[in-house]
Design a protein around this motif. Structure first.
Motif, mmCIF file in Angstrom:
data_model
loop_
_atom_site.group_PDB
_atom_site.id
_atom_site.type_symbol
_atom_site.label_atom_id
_atom_site.label_comp_id
_atom_site.label_asym_id
_atom_site.label_seq_id
_atom_site.Cartn_x
_atom_site.Cartn_y
_atom_site.Cartn_z
ATOM 1 N N VAL A 133 -6.286 -7.802 -5.802
ATOM 2 C CA VAL A 133 -6.990 -6.852 -4.929
ATOM 3 C C VAL A 133 -8.460 -6.865 -5.345
ATOM 4 C CG1 VAL A 133 -7.215 -4.459 -4.163
ATOM 5 C CG2 VAL A 133 -4.944 -5.362 -4.723
ATOM 6 N N LYS A 177 -1.963 3.875 -5.516
ATOM 7 C CA LYS A 177 -2.287 3.600 -4.123
ATOM 8 C C LYS A 177 -1.837 2.203 -3.686
ATOM 9 C CE LYS A 177 -6.248 6.723 -3.543
ATOM 10 N NZ LYS A 177 -6.051 7.217 -2.184
ATOM 11 N N VAL A 178 -1.807 1.272 -4.628
ATOM 12 C CA VAL A 178 -1.360 -0.093 -4.339
ATOM 13 C C VAL A 178 -0.481 -0.547 -5.497
ATOM 14 C CG1 VAL A 178 -2.023 -2.495 -3.912
ATOM 15 C CG2 VAL A 178 -3.489 -0.628 -3.083
ATOM 16 N N LEU A 197 -12.398 -1.168 -10.453
ATOM 17 C CA LEU A 197 -11.521 -0.296 -9.685
ATOM 18 C C LEU A 197 -10.510 0.369 -10.614
ATOM 19 C CD1 LEU A 197 -10.634 -2.461 -6.542
ATOM 20 C CD2 LEU A 197 -12.456 -0.765 -6.786
ATOM 21 N N VAL A 206 0.844 -1.198 0.000
ATOM 22 C CA VAL A 206 0.000 0.000 0.000
ATOM 23 C C VAL A 206 0.882 1.252 0.000
ATOM 24 C CG1 VAL A 206 -1.629 1.302 1.403
ATOM 25 C CG2 VAL A 206 -1.959 -1.133 1.079
ATOM 26 N N LEU A 211 -12.062 1.975 -0.378
ATOM 27 C CA LEU A 211 -12.482 0.792 -1.130
ATOM 28 C C LEU A 211 -13.694 0.121 -0.497
ATOM 29 C CD1 LEU A 211 -9.146 -0.963 -2.194
ATOM 30 C CD2 LEU A 211 -10.743 0.311 -3.623
ATOM 31 N N ILE A 239 -6.304 3.402 1.704
ATOM 32 C CA ILE A 239 -7.269 2.886 0.712
ATOM 33 C C ILE A 239 -8.596 2.496 1.358
ATOM 34 C CG2 ILE A 239 -5.524 2.107 -0.941
ATOM 35 C CD1 ILE A 239 -5.904 -0.742 0.207
ATOM 36 N N TYR A 282 -5.372 1.214 -7.900
ATOM 37 C CA TYR A 282 -5.589 0.356 -6.733
ATOM 38 C C TYR A 282 -4.957 -1.033 -6.908
ATOM 39 C CZ TYR A 282 -8.859 3.754 -4.822
ATOM 40 O OH TYR A 282 -9.429 4.896 -4.308
ATOM 41 N N ASN A 283 -4.394 -1.276 -8.085
ATOM 42 C CA ASN A 283 -3.718 -2.559 -8.317
ATOM 43 C C ASN A 283 -2.730 -2.350 -9.458
ATOM 44 O OD1 ASN A 283 -2.907 -5.211 -8.514
ATOM 45 N ND2 ASN A 283 -4.972 -6.064 -8.709
#
Length: 306
Positions: free
Chosen positions: A116, A189-190, A163, A87, A94, A91, A167-168
């Motif tokens: 994720v 973010k990830v 997403l 991370v 989510l 987050i 986020y991934n």
């Protein structure tokens, strides 16, 4: 451990749960300090050697074990994260998403990447997933094939369950579309260290703060790779060493050079043929920290120009 610490460092307000199979001390003790709940589960394995061989990833069969996450029914909603994610910022938002929310996979964007995803624990869903495994199997031999088959409407039904890629963020995809990474990468973010080569496959010198050795499948962007090892050496290693006491400590994964930690000699990497190197480049898996580093490429160009 690194994933859990990254979530803690970015002030998540949510409970952290980790599913483990066979993990020994001192790692379990440290995991209990990082996570609110450590749950031991049985290993699930697809045994689908044909599809796994197609992907050249025989180890992925055991990823079906993640299906146990649907049994965490004392929670109303969860975000599942693979152990090879980290991370980069908070987050918690989510949890505003619904099942099954996930980011597109860089290899086939009409499939979601199962590293994720947002889901709702349910024994009913868990039973249906196991039944689906039995009746249909997995088109890739692993969990991603199962989940995309089961949640087959993801690509077309509801865009709110898609997403954003931040986020991934697949470390493999960065170099396949570098301009986009330069434009949007700072919003990540990830980060997800996809592929065979993981951060713990490298050797790290904590004094020099440098990653040692070259691995042909250098799938991780050097900045993210450095961030992973910085977090491991600064936050995780001290807990492991404290747990171990005065006994010499040998890291479970990866290798660190320096005081109190065993050094590691890496076996020399086999030389790739020109065709193999070309294929690696086309797959976005060039050895950016070794043979295909910027400095080496620059030296080669300088030679041609002269």
């Amino acid at each position: 451990m690194v994933l859990g610490m990254s979530l803690r460092n970015h002030k998540t307000s949510k409970k952290l749960v980790i599913l483990v199979t066979q993990v020994s001390e001192p790692y379990l003790s440290v995991l209990r300090r990082i996570y609110d709940e450590v749950r031991v589960v049985d290993t699930l394995d697809s045994g689908d050697t044909a599809h796994l061989a197609m992907m050249k990833r025989p180890e992925l069969g055991v990823t079906l074990t993640k299906l146990h996450c649907w049994t965490l029914t004392h929670y109303s909603k969860c975000v599942f994260m693979d152990a090879d994610t980290m991370v980069l910022s908070n987050i918690d938002e989510l949890f505003d998403r619904e099942e099954l929310s996930a980011a597109p996979d860089p290899g086939w964007p009409d499939c979601f990447n199962s590293g994720v995803f947002v889901y709702r624990p349910s024994l009913k869903t868990y039973g249906k997933l196991l039944q689906y495994c039995t009746e249909h199997g997995s088109f890739d031999g692993g969990d991603q094939g199962i989940l995309n088959g089961f949640f087959s409407s993801w690509a077309t039904a509801d865009i709110s369950k898609h997403l954003p890629f931040i986020y991934n963020l697949s470390s493999i995809a960065i170099y396949t579309y570098l301009p986009a990474f330069k434009q949007y990468g700072s919003n990540a973010k990830v980060v997800h260290f996809l592929g065979k080569t993981k951060p713990w496959s490298y050797t790290y010198d904590p004094k020099a703060k440098q990653i040692r050795g070259s691995v042909h499948e250098a799938t991780a962007h050097p900045t993210f790779l450095q961030d992973w090892w910085t977090l491991y050496s600064s936050a995780v290693m001290p807990m492991l060493q404290k747990q171990q006491g005065d006994k010499p400590f040998q890291p479970f994964f990866g290798c660190m050079e320096g005081e109190g930690i065993s050094s590691h000699e890496q076996a020399p990497e086999p030389q790739l043929s020109s065709q193999e190197r070309k294929e690696k480049w086309e797959q976005g898996q060039a050895d950016y920290m070794g043979m295909d580093s910027f400095d080496n490429i620059k030296r080669k160009l300088d030679t041609f120009l002269k």
